[in-house]
Design a protein around this motif. Structure first.
Motif, PDB file in Angstrom:
ATOM      1  N   GLY A   1       0.814  -1.206   0.000  1.00  0.00           N
ATOM      2  CA  GLY A   1       0.000   0.000   0.000  1.00  0.00           C
ATOM      3  C   GLY A   1       0.849   1.257   0.000  1.00  0.00           C
ATOM      4  O   GLY A   1       1.948   1.302  -0.566  1.00  0.00           O
TER       5      GLY A   1
ATOM      6  N   HIS B   1       3.502   1.059   4.068  1.00  0.00           N
ATOM      7  CA  HIS B   1       4.061  -0.089   4.780  1.00  0.00           C
ATOM      8  C   HIS B   1       5.003  -0.873   3.861  1.00  0.00           C
ATOM      9  O   HIS B   1       4.839  -0.895   2.640  1.00  0.00           O
TER      10      HIS B   1
ATOM     11  N   VAL C   1      -4.316  -8.688   2.048  1.00  0.00           N
ATOM     12  CA  VAL C   1      -4.034  -7.553   2.922  1.00  0.00           C
ATOM     13  C   VAL C   1      -5.319  -6.789   3.222  1.00  0.00           C
ATOM     14  O   VAL C   1      -6.161  -6.579   2.335  1.00  0.00           O
TER      15      VAL C   1
ATOM     16  N   ARG D   1      -7.020  -3.291   5.604  1.00  0.00           N
ATOM     17  CA  ARG D   1      -6.662  -1.979   6.149  1.00  0.00           C
ATOM     18  C   ARG D   1      -7.695  -1.582   7.196  1.00  0.00           C
ATOM     19  O   ARG D   1      -8.904  -1.642   6.939  1.00  0.00           O
TER      20      ARG D   1
ATOM     21  N   TYR E   1      -2.138  -1.094   7.580  1.00  0.00           N
ATOM     22  CA  TYR E   1      -2.200  -2.340   6.810  1.00  0.00           C
ATOM     23  C   TYR E   1      -1.974  -3.521   7.747  1.00  0.00           C
ATOM     24  O   TYR E   1      -1.123  -3.480   8.632  1.00  0.00           O
TER      25      TYR E   1
ATOM     26  N   CYS F   1      -5.254  -1.048  -0.755  1.00  0.00           N
ATOM     27  CA  CYS F   1      -4.417  -2.232  -0.519  1.00  0.00           C
ATOM     28  C   CYS F   1      -3.772  -2.783  -1.788  1.00  0.00           C
ATOM     29  O   CYS F   1      -2.621  -3.222  -1.764  1.00  0.00           O
TER      30      CYS F   1
END
Length: 449
Positions: A281, A284, A301, A303, A308, A374
């Protein structure tokens, strides 16, 4: 050309850790509404739990969290009593005993808790819930205020992931944000965590801080990379003095402009990915083999308010003053002021200040925005299969966004909407184009770079 792009895209928009975002929560959702929502939480999946500790040993001027400095432990001890009571209140309103798959301790500085209170908290958690054997338990750590004994107590509590605050290692920057912290001090905490077999270590770094330059940021990154963390969370400093009065202590003239912030963002991505980390993202990074990297590669993943995550629990219970939670029916946020929060709990009321009941359209749009944040794309067809006609607004918005996109940052083939590689640094701004509430109130946000 870059300046022109930044003028269009580096605007003030939400970070989209929820949808709708917190400024749209309202007082029409109160403790009675939340009690009904909890009573309907009868799913089979494990829950996620967030516990907020709104106290720090020092007040960092850059901080945007709901927290306060205290030199005495008595206010913290009284707060712990309320936190345990709220936990019991919430558990009593669930239709049955539930499992916990994720526990996150945030703040403030959760490590301000005494070893005795930490043990009490673990006992209370085991009394109210079933903690799964592989439960991910994470804590945010200020390296300036922990020692080996306290870290060992957190390991005994069950912590298997830790987020260690770095921000910046340059002395001038640290002085400007009131956070003195040496590299050696930080590296020692990381080493102690590894000795305790805490398997997932994240470092928090912030760019766009006062007096920070590309050169000083690069040095901070080199030092941070030398500790070989499992993850990085690298955030752009959000200067919001209208919300956080202590940020008025920061010299605005010493802050980087939008173009320099964008250059910092690109420097971070280049340096960290060059060391083998995968970008997750907007902010991260994870080592290959880390659970977040594996989730990225498998499209899993998620959020939420912690950023994240691999946390796929359908509901997250928030405990503590200002804590935000999400259950199947919608979002709730607890009372921010600790005194009022504690009074509400002492009177046997769920300490809800505001919330938001989700409509079918909210769920569809929220899912699309989360997928953009994501993985930079979503399938309108899949969303329509899940949410029915409530997802139709996404089809028309996707077509409109691409039609108005003079920079070629987006594509839409009638099913899949995608933010293309050149536009990905600006995904927050593009996501805001799908937000059905953005601009409806006077909420102010930080810039999207």
């Amino acid at each position: 050309m870059q300046s022109d792009l930044l003028r269009r895209y580096a605007v003030a928009v939400p970070r989209y850790t929820s949808y709708p975002t917190a400024p749209h929560f309202h007082a029409g959702i109160d403790h009675n509404a939340y009690a009904k929502w909890l009573a309907a939480e009868d799913g089979e999946d494990a829950l996620s739990l967030y516990l907020h500790i709104p106290f720090c040993d020092r007040l960092c001027w850059y901080c945007g969290c709901h927290t306060k400095q205290t030199k005495r432990y008595e206010p913290v001890a009284g707060y712990v009593e309320a936190l345990l009571a709220e936990m019991a209140l919430v558990a009593s309103r669930l239709p049955r005993r539930r499992r916990l798959g994720y526990i996150h301790m945030g703040g403030g500085s959760p490590t301000i808790l005494s070893i005795a209170d930490l043990a009490r908290l673990r006992t209370a958690l085991e009394t109210a819930f079933d903690i799964e054997a592989d439960c991910e338990i994470s804590v945010e750590i200020d390296p300036g205020f922990v020692d080996a004994e306290k870290l060992a107590a957190w390991r005994a509590f069950g912590v298997n992931r830790a987020s260690v605050g770095v921000q910046d290692f340059h002395a001038d920057v640290q002085a400007a944000i009131n956070r003195p912290q040496s590299f050696e001090q930080t590296a020692e905490v990381v080493s102690q965590l590894r000795d305790l077999q805490v398997g997932g270590i994240n470092l928090d770094v912030v760019y766009g801080l006062p007096h920070q330059t590309l050169e000083s940021l690069a040095q901070t990154l080199r030092l941070a990379l030398s500790m070989q963390p499992d993850r990085f969370a690298i955030f752009g400093y959000a200067h919001v003095p209208w919300m956080k009065k202590h940020q008025t202590l920061i010299d605005e003239a010493a802050l980087a402009g939008v173009e320099e912030r964008f250059a910092m963002q690109q420097l971070i991505a280049d340096m960290v990915t060059a060391e083998g980390y995968l970008a997750v993202g907007i902010d991260h990074f994870a080592r290959p083999g880390d659970s977040l990297a594996r989730a990225l590669q498998s499209g899993q993943v998620k959020r939420n308010f912690q950023g994240y995550t691999t946390d796929r629990a359908p509901s997250m219970i928030g405990l503590g003053a200002s804590a935000i939670g999400k259950v199947q029916a919608g979002y709730v946020q607890n009372i921010v002021a600790t005194g009022e929060y504690m009074r509400s709990v002492s009177e046997g009321r769920l300490p809800i200040a505001k919330g938001f009941a989700l409509s079918a359209t909210d769920r569809a749009v929220g899912s699309a925005i989360e997928q953009l944040m994501c993985s930079y794309s979503f399938s309108a067809r899949e969303l329509r299969q899940e949410f029915g006609s409530a997802a139709d607004v996404l089809m028309s918005d996707a077509a409109r966004i691409v039609q108005q996109d003079i920079d070629g940052f987006t594509a839409f083939d009638g099913d899949r909407f995608e933010v293309l590689e050149p536009g990905r640094p600006f995904v927050r701004t593009i996501a805001a184009s799908f937000d059905q509430y953005f601009g409806r109130n006077a909420a102010r946000h930080s810039v999207a770079v």
